[in-house]
Write a protein that holds these residues in place. Structure first.
Motif, PDB file in Angstrom:
ATOM      1  N   ASN A  47       0.816  -1.203   0.000  1.00  0.00           N
ATOM      2  CA  ASN A  47       0.000   0.000   0.000  1.00  0.00           C
ATOM      3  C   ASN A  47       0.854   1.258   0.000  1.00  0.00           C
ATOM      4  OD1 ASN A  47       0.553  -1.196   2.638  1.00  0.00           O
ATOM      5  ND2 ASN A  47      -0.536   0.554   3.531  1.00  0.00           N
ATOM      6  N   PHE A  48       2.087   1.176   0.538  1.00  0.00           N
ATOM      7  CA  PHE A  48       2.934   2.362   0.576  1.00  0.00           C
ATOM      8  C   PHE A  48       3.575   2.646  -0.776  1.00  0.00           C
ATOM      9  CE2 PHE A  48       2.675   1.298   5.115  1.00  0.00           C
ATOM     10  CZ  PHE A  48       2.193   2.521   5.570  1.00  0.00           C
ATOM     11  N   ASP A  49       3.871   1.603  -1.589  1.00  0.00           N
ATOM     12  CA  ASP A  49       4.299   1.841  -2.973  1.00  0.00           C
ATOM     13  C   ASP A  49       3.239   2.690  -3.678  1.00  0.00           C
ATOM     14  OD1 ASP A  49       6.606  -0.438  -3.915  1.00  0.00           O
ATOM     15  OD2 ASP A  49       5.401  -0.997  -2.187  1.00  0.00           O
ATOM     16  N   LYS A  50       1.992   2.279  -3.503  1.00  0.00           N
ATOM     17  CA  LYS A  50       0.894   2.962  -4.199  1.00  0.00           C
ATOM     18  C   LYS A  50       0.685   4.371  -3.669  1.00  0.00           C
ATOM     19  CE  LYS A  50      -1.389  -1.450  -5.154  1.00  0.00           C
ATOM     20  NZ  LYS A  50      -2.564  -2.314  -4.870  1.00  0.00           N
ATOM     21  N   GLU A  51       0.786   4.543  -2.342  1.00  0.00           N
ATOM     22  CA  GLU A  51       0.575   5.867  -1.763  1.00  0.00           C
ATOM     23  C   GLU A  51       1.669   6.839  -2.172  1.00  0.00           C
ATOM     24  OE1 GLU A  51      -0.653   6.194   2.365  1.00  0.00           O
ATOM     25  OE2 GLU A  51      -1.336   4.112   2.322  1.00  0.00           O
ATOM     26  N   VAL A  52       2.925   6.393  -2.154  1.00  0.00           N
ATOM     27  CA  VAL A  52       4.022   7.267  -2.588  1.00  0.00           C
ATOM     28  C   VAL A  52       3.854   7.643  -4.046  1.00  0.00           C
ATOM     29  CG1 VAL A  52       6.508   7.338  -3.074  1.00  0.00           C
ATOM     30  CG2 VAL A  52       5.689   6.532  -0.857  1.00  0.00           C
ATOM     31  N   GLN A  53       3.503   6.663  -4.882  1.00  0.00           N
ATOM     32  CA  GLN A  53       3.298   6.970  -6.299  1.00  0.00           C
ATOM     33  C   GLN A  53       2.182   7.995  -6.473  1.00  0.00           C
ATOM     34  OE1 GLN A  53       3.729   3.980  -9.349  1.00  0.00           O
ATOM     35  NE2 GLN A  53       1.722   4.472 -10.179  1.00  0.00           N
ATOM     36  N   GLU A  54       1.086   7.807  -5.769  1.00  0.00           N
ATOM     37  CA  GLU A  54      -0.036   8.749  -5.889  1.00  0.00           C
ATOM     38  C   GLU A  54       0.371  10.153  -5.465  1.00  0.00           C
ATOM     39  OE1 GLU A  54      -3.124   6.994  -3.572  1.00  0.00           O
ATOM     40  OE2 GLU A  54      -3.509   5.379  -5.020  1.00  0.00           O
ATOM     41  N   GLN A  55       1.164  10.261  -4.400  1.00  0.00           N
ATOM     42  CA  GLN A  55       1.607  11.570  -3.919  1.00  0.00           C
ATOM     43  C   GLN A  55       2.464  12.275  -4.963  1.00  0.00           C
ATOM     44  OE1 GLN A  55       3.746  10.985  -0.250  1.00  0.00           O
ATOM     45  NE2 GLN A  55       1.981  10.117   0.827  1.00  0.00           N
ATOM     46  N   ILE A  56       3.457  11.562  -5.506  1.00  0.00           N
ATOM     47  CA  ILE A  56       4.382  12.196  -6.448  1.00  0.00           C
ATOM     48  C   ILE A  56       3.689  12.503  -7.772  1.00  0.00           C
ATOM     49  CG2 ILE A  56       6.493  11.862  -7.797  1.00  0.00           C
ATOM     50  CD1 ILE A  56       7.673  10.369  -5.406  1.00  0.00           C
ATOM     51  N   VAL A  57       2.857  11.590  -8.247  1.00  0.00           N
ATOM     52  CA  VAL A  57       2.122  11.844  -9.494  1.00  0.00           C
ATOM     53  C   VAL A  57       1.212  13.055  -9.338  1.00  0.00           C
ATOM     54  CG1 VAL A  57       0.304  10.940 -11.002  1.00  0.00           C
ATOM     55  CG2 VAL A  57       2.253   9.489 -10.386  1.00  0.00           C
ATOM     56  N   ALA A  58       0.534  13.151  -8.190  1.00  0.00           N
ATOM     57  CA  ALA A  58      -0.346  14.300  -7.945  1.00  0.00           C
ATOM     58  C   ALA A  58       0.445  15.605  -7.946  1.00  0.00           C
ATOM     59  CB  ALA A  58      -1.084  14.128  -6.618  1.00  0.00           C
ATOM     60  N   ASN A  59       1.631  15.591  -7.358  1.00  0.00           N
ATOM     61  CA  ASN A  59       2.466  16.792  -7.344  1.00  0.00           C
ATOM     62  C   ASN A  59       2.898  17.200  -8.748  1.00  0.00           C
ATOM     63  OD1 ASN A  59       2.590  17.432  -4.570  1.00  0.00           O
ATOM     64  ND2 ASN A  59       4.108  15.829  -4.208  1.00  0.00           N
ATOM     65  N   ILE A  60       3.314  16.213  -9.551  1.00  0.00           N
ATOM     66  CA  ILE A  60       3.741  16.521 -10.920  1.00  0.00           C
ATOM     67  C   ILE A  60       2.591  17.146 -11.708  1.00  0.00           C
ATOM     68  CG2 ILE A  60       4.483  15.528 -13.124  1.00  0.00           C
ATOM     69  CD1 ILE A  60       6.001  13.386 -11.479  1.00  0.00           C
ATOM     70  N   LEU A  61       1.445  16.498 -11.648  1.00  0.00           N
ATOM     71  CA  LEU A  61       0.315  16.962 -12.468  1.00  0.00           C
ATOM     72  C   LEU A  61      -0.272  18.276 -11.957  1.00  0.00           C
ATOM     73  CD1 LEU A  61      -1.470  13.570 -13.226  1.00  0.00           C
ATOM     74  CD2 LEU A  61       0.121  14.875 -14.660  1.00  0.00           C
ATOM     75  N   HIS A  62      -0.119  18.547 -10.678  1.00  0.00           N
ATOM     76  CA  HIS A  62      -0.580  19.839 -10.151  1.00  0.00           C
ATOM     77  C   HIS A  62       0.244  20.978 -10.739  1.00  0.00           C
ATOM     78  CE1 HIS A  62      -2.000  22.906  -7.371  1.00  0.00           C
ATOM     79  NE2 HIS A  62      -0.728  23.188  -7.092  1.00  0.00           N
TER      80      HIS A  62
END
Length: 262
Positions: A47-62
């Protein structure tokens, strides 16, 4: 100048994102894990692989909504393409098995490309708080500039993939016999860190693009090259047997690994 500023802006933001991801993982290092098998029992995701990915992807796209992202845990992955003006390559936790079992020897890795050219890479050794990164000219560990430490192959250690080594895939066992030995860590990111610090002279493994994107960009800044075992540039579209080694040793290395590829 505008393009240079764009790259520098992304680099400084990327440092923050990767550091934040590392802090998040350290804060949750003892938290319960949700572990899922991907392709087989030793190919795991948490679940932490997925959470870290979601955090970084969200930052990039923001900040950069038009940028494209090739991320390990996406079910449908964008293909690496030299026609893409802005492409990020992300491995949220490299060394997931180490993260699960050892609580150590895992990394967050992020690379950035413009039209297929690597502009910068970042590798965070989470538990040792070491951020390896590069700009367009130099490579660093935190704020310390890195440089290639030249030594003969016979006085060096290799970082290797365990299966490739024990099966002599690509002639890797043959090559190792020309060195002082091998080291096996189980994380491309941590192995690249050792390579960049001169603790090993070459890294050989079977890798996906997100495993070597950041490391190959950083290493290139101080005189390393990344090639497939057969001597080609990696294709960045599938798992490949690749190695990163100093340019001055490539011809010597290829005398041994070519045996298994011809």
């Amino acid at each position: 100048m505008e393009n240079d500023l764009s790259v520098l802006t992304r680099l400084e933001l990327a440092k923050e994102w990767v550091r934040d991801a590392g802090n998040f993982l350290k804060e949750n290092i003892a938290a319960p894990l949700e572990i899922t098998e991907k392709t087989r029992y030793d190919d795991l995701v948490t679940n932490f692989d997925k959470e870290v990915q979601e955090q970084i992807v969200a930052n990039i796209l923001h900040h950069f909504p038009e940028d494209k992202i090739l991320a390990e845990e996406d079910e449908e992955k964008i293909r690496f393409d030299s026609e893409i003006p802005h492409l990020w390559v992300l491995d949220p936790i490299d060394g997931t098995t180490n993260f699960i079992v050892q609580k150590d020897n895992f990394a967050v890795m992020l690379a950035y490309y413009e039209y297929g050219v690597g502009k910068f890479g970042l590798i965070l050794d989470v538990m040792k708080d070491k951020l390896y990164w590069c700009d367009s000219h130099k490579a660093f560990c935190n704020q310390k500039e890195l440089e290639l430490k030249e030594r003969p192959l016979a006085q060096s250690l290799l970082g290797v993939n365990s299966y490739m080594y024990r099966s002599n895939s690509g002639g890797l066992l043959d090559l190792s016999q020309q060195t002082l030995g091998v080291r096996i860590i189980g994380s491309a990111g941590i192995s690249y860190g050792q390579l960049l610090e001169g603790k090993i002279i070459g890294y050989f493994s079977s890798l996906q693009p997100w495993d070597y994107a950041a490391g190959s960009i950083i290493a290139e800044r101080i005189g390393y090259v990344t090639l497939t075992i057969s001597g080609e540039s990696p294709h960045f579209n599938c798992r490949e047997r690749v190695f990163t080694a100093p340019s001055y040793l490539v011809s010597e290395i290829q005398k041994y690994i070519k045996k298994q590829t011809e």
